[in-house]
Design a protein around this motif. Structure first.
Motif, PDB file in Angstrom:
ATOM      1  N   LEU A 133       0.867  -1.178   0.000  1.00  0.00           N
ATOM      2  CA  LEU A 133       0.000   0.000   0.000  1.00  0.00           C
ATOM      3  C   LEU A 133       0.898   1.220   0.000  1.00  0.00           C
ATOM      4  CD1 LEU A 133      -2.729   1.422   0.214  1.00  0.00           C
ATOM      5  CD2 LEU A 133      -2.650   1.054   2.695  1.00  0.00           C
ATOM      6  N   THR A 134       0.825   2.039  -1.047  1.00  0.00           N
ATOM      7  CA  THR A 134       1.824   3.086  -1.246  1.00  0.00           C
ATOM      8  C   THR A 134       1.224   4.232  -2.047  1.00  0.00           C
ATOM      9  OG1 THR A 134       4.117   3.443  -1.940  1.00  0.00           O
ATOM     10  CG2 THR A 134       2.738   2.096  -3.397  1.00  0.00           C
ATOM     11  N   GLN A 135       2.080   5.135  -2.517  1.00  0.00           N
ATOM     12  CA  GLN A 135       1.710   6.197  -3.442  1.00  0.00           C
ATOM     13  C   GLN A 135       2.675   6.204  -4.609  1.00  0.00           C
ATOM     14  OE1 GLN A 135       1.518   9.786  -0.806  1.00  0.00           O
ATOM     15  NE2 GLN A 135      -0.591   9.865  -1.516  1.00  0.00           N
ATOM     16  N   LEU A 136       2.142   6.331  -5.804  1.00  0.00           N
ATOM     17  CA  LEU A 136       2.948   6.460  -7.009  1.00  0.00           C
ATOM     18  C   LEU A 136       2.272   7.448  -7.948  1.00  0.00           C
ATOM     19  CD1 LEU A 136       3.862   2.740  -7.816  1.00  0.00           C
ATOM     20  CD2 LEU A 136       5.477   4.546  -7.197  1.00  0.00           C
TER      21      LEU A 136
ATOM     22  N   ARG B  49       5.721  -5.294  -9.652  1.00  0.00           N
ATOM     23  CA  ARG B  49       4.818  -6.300 -10.206  1.00  0.00           C
ATOM     24  C   ARG B  49       5.586  -7.453 -10.827  1.00  0.00           C
ATOM     25  NH1 ARG B  49       1.164  -1.300 -11.970  1.00  0.00           N
ATOM     26  NH2 ARG B  49      -0.282  -1.343 -10.191  1.00  0.00           N
ATOM     27  N   ALA B  50       6.779  -7.181 -11.360  1.00  0.00           N
ATOM     28  CA  ALA B  50       7.597  -8.265 -11.914  1.00  0.00           C
ATOM     29  C   ALA B  50       8.001  -9.266 -10.841  1.00  0.00           C
ATOM     30  CB  ALA B  50       8.836  -7.684 -12.586  1.00  0.00           C
ATOM     31  N   ALA B  51       8.063  -8.811  -9.582  1.00  0.00           N
ATOM     32  CA  ALA B  51       8.375  -9.710  -8.461  1.00  0.00           C
ATOM     33  C   ALA B  51       7.128 -10.329  -7.854  1.00  0.00           C
ATOM     34  CB  ALA B  51       9.141  -8.948  -7.382  1.00  0.00           C
ATOM     35  N   GLY B  52       5.967 -10.042  -8.435  1.00  0.00           N
ATOM     36  CA  GLY B  52       4.724 -10.612  -7.927  1.00  0.00           C
ATOM     37  C   GLY B  52       4.054  -9.788  -6.851  1.00  0.00           C
ATOM     38  N   VAL B  53       4.509  -8.552  -6.630  1.00  0.00           N
ATOM     39  CA  VAL B  53       3.916  -7.693  -5.601  1.00  0.00           C
ATOM     40  C   VAL B  53       2.660  -7.024  -6.154  1.00  0.00           C
ATOM     41  CG1 VAL B  53       4.286  -5.682  -4.103  1.00  0.00           C
ATOM     42  CG2 VAL B  53       6.190  -7.246  -4.618  1.00  0.00           C
ATOM     43  N   ARG B  54       1.556  -7.125  -5.411  1.00  0.00           N
ATOM     44  CA  ARG B  54       0.360  -6.358  -5.750  1.00  0.00           C
ATOM     45  C   ARG B  54       0.541  -4.935  -5.225  1.00  0.00           C
ATOM     46  NH1 ARG B  54      -1.585 -11.188  -4.184  1.00  0.00           N
ATOM     47  NH2 ARG B  54      -1.862 -10.449  -2.046  1.00  0.00           N
ATOM     48  N   VAL B  55       0.254  -3.946  -6.041  1.00  0.00           N
ATOM     49  CA  VAL B  55       0.447  -2.548  -5.673  1.00  0.00           C
ATOM     50  C   VAL B  55      -0.919  -1.891  -5.517  1.00  0.00           C
ATOM     51  CG1 VAL B  55       1.469  -0.336  -6.310  1.00  0.00           C
ATOM     52  CG2 VAL B  55       2.654  -2.481  -6.894  1.00  0.00           C
ATOM     53  N   GLU B  56      -1.200  -1.423  -4.298  1.00  0.00           N
ATOM     54  CA  GLU B  56      -2.418  -0.664  -4.022  1.00  0.00           C
ATOM     55  C   GLU B  56      -2.011   0.785  -3.776  1.00  0.00           C
ATOM     56  OE1 GLU B  56      -5.508  -1.739  -4.054  1.00  0.00           O
ATOM     57  OE2 GLU B  56      -5.125  -3.893  -4.285  1.00  0.00           O
ATOM     58  N   VAL B  57      -2.667   1.716  -4.466  1.00  0.00           N
ATOM     59  CA  VAL B  57      -2.281   3.122  -4.396  1.00  0.00           C
ATOM     60  C   VAL B  57      -3.306   3.892  -3.582  1.00  0.00           C
ATOM     61  CG1 VAL B  57      -1.813   5.224  -5.708  1.00  0.00           C
ATOM     62  CG2 VAL B  57      -1.040   3.006  -6.578  1.00  0.00           C
TER      63      VAL B  57
END
Length: 306
Positions: A49-52, A66-74
């Motif tokens: 859970l972050t900001q981009l 995402r290439a490492a399989g991490v789901r990114v929630e913004v």
């Protein structure tokens, strides 16, 4: 087992040595993002859970995670993706100059409920976003174990007494804390790091880890204090070494509750420090925060006869 990491992403702009003729290098970074990336590389189910921002640095970091399989929630979009200019000394040790705004906003609860929450660094103490980080951690605490890494950045910490109080609030939320000797020297000048670790146990954690770079690491519980030497490594740079150590610790301890962390025997603590040290040794041997995957970590453990 699922992990939720809450905190900042940062584009690390690594300056080329003066007169080298080499170009600056841009690496995805940010301590919490690095921890999430490390867990993903080890095959763990992890959400960040972050900001981009929708800018080149933001897209670079999102693709890297995402290439490492991490789901990114913004949680909200900042005007630009945070950055840090990284200077390296002759030993590869890093110093940072930051351009960061942290305005994480509350969002929909991450589903499924994670088994473990990791917080730390800039995101846990920089307002207004830190309020969101701590509120979400407090909401999940009790259903999930919690870890914290202060990863102190003096230029962003503000007034010292306020910063110490903020760090101690995070320590009190955590079951597991990892801090470097440099973190502790800034927070508590002239105090012995292991003495600080022992005092932090009284705030709530079951296990406190202290890292000293090439000087090794320590694990402190109410039952044991265990020390480990660092494996020898050819150092390219130290960017992300502590985060790689943290990812390996969380991987190794997955599924243990606070009581189990506090009851770890001395030999298990020694094995934990050795494994995490091997992960950090892999990371310092290559440029930027590039933690090992499972096969690389296993190979490093074998090479160091762990």
């Amino acid at each position: 087992m699922s992990f939720l990491v809450i905190g900042e992403c940062v584009a690390d702009i690594v300056r080329a040595p003066a007169g080298s003729g080499a170009a600056d290098r841009v690496h995805p970074g940010g301590s919490p993002a690095n921890v999430a990336h490390g867990l993903g590389r080890l095959g763990r189910d992890v959400t960040l859970l972050t900001q981009l921002a929708d800018d080149p640095a933001g897209r670079l970091i999102a693709a890297h995670l995402r290439a490492a399989g991490v789901r990114v929630e913004v949680g909200g979009v900042p005007p630009r993706t945070p950055s840090a200019v990284v200077g390296l000394d002759a030993r590869g040790a890093a110093t940072y100059t930051f351009d960061i705004a942290w305005t994480l906003e509350p969002g929909s609860p991450v589903e499924p409920t994670p088994a473990h929450v990791h917080i730390g660094s800039i995101g846990a103490v920089t307002e207004p976003g830190a309020t969101t980080v701590l509120a979400e951690t407090e909401r999940l605490r009790g259903r999930a174990t919690v870890s914290y890494d202060p990863n102190v950045r003096p230029a962003l910490m503000g007034e010292h007494a306020v910063a110490v109080a903020g760090a101690e609030r995070c320590v009190a939320l955590a079951d597991l804390v990892k801090a470097s000797d440099e973190d502790l020297a800034w927070l508590y000048p002239d105090e012995d790091p292991e003495a600080v670790a022992a005092r932090w146990l009284d705030l709530g954690p079951a296990l406190v880890l202290v890292t000293r770079g090439a000087g090794g690491s320590s694990a402190v519980t109410r039952r044991h204090t265990v020390r480990s030497t660092a494996p020898e490594a050819v150092v390219v740079d130290t960017v992300g070494a502590g985060d790689s150590f943290m990812s390996a610790v969380l991987d190794a301890l997955a599924g243990r509750d606070a009581a189990a962390l506090g009851a770890l025997p001395a030999d298990a603590l020694a094995a934990l420090l050795a494994t995490a040290g091997a992960a950090a040794a892999v990371t310092v041997s290559r440029a930027g925060s590039q933690p090992p995957d499972r096969a690389e970590l296993d190979a490093a453990r074998a090479a160091f006869a762990l």
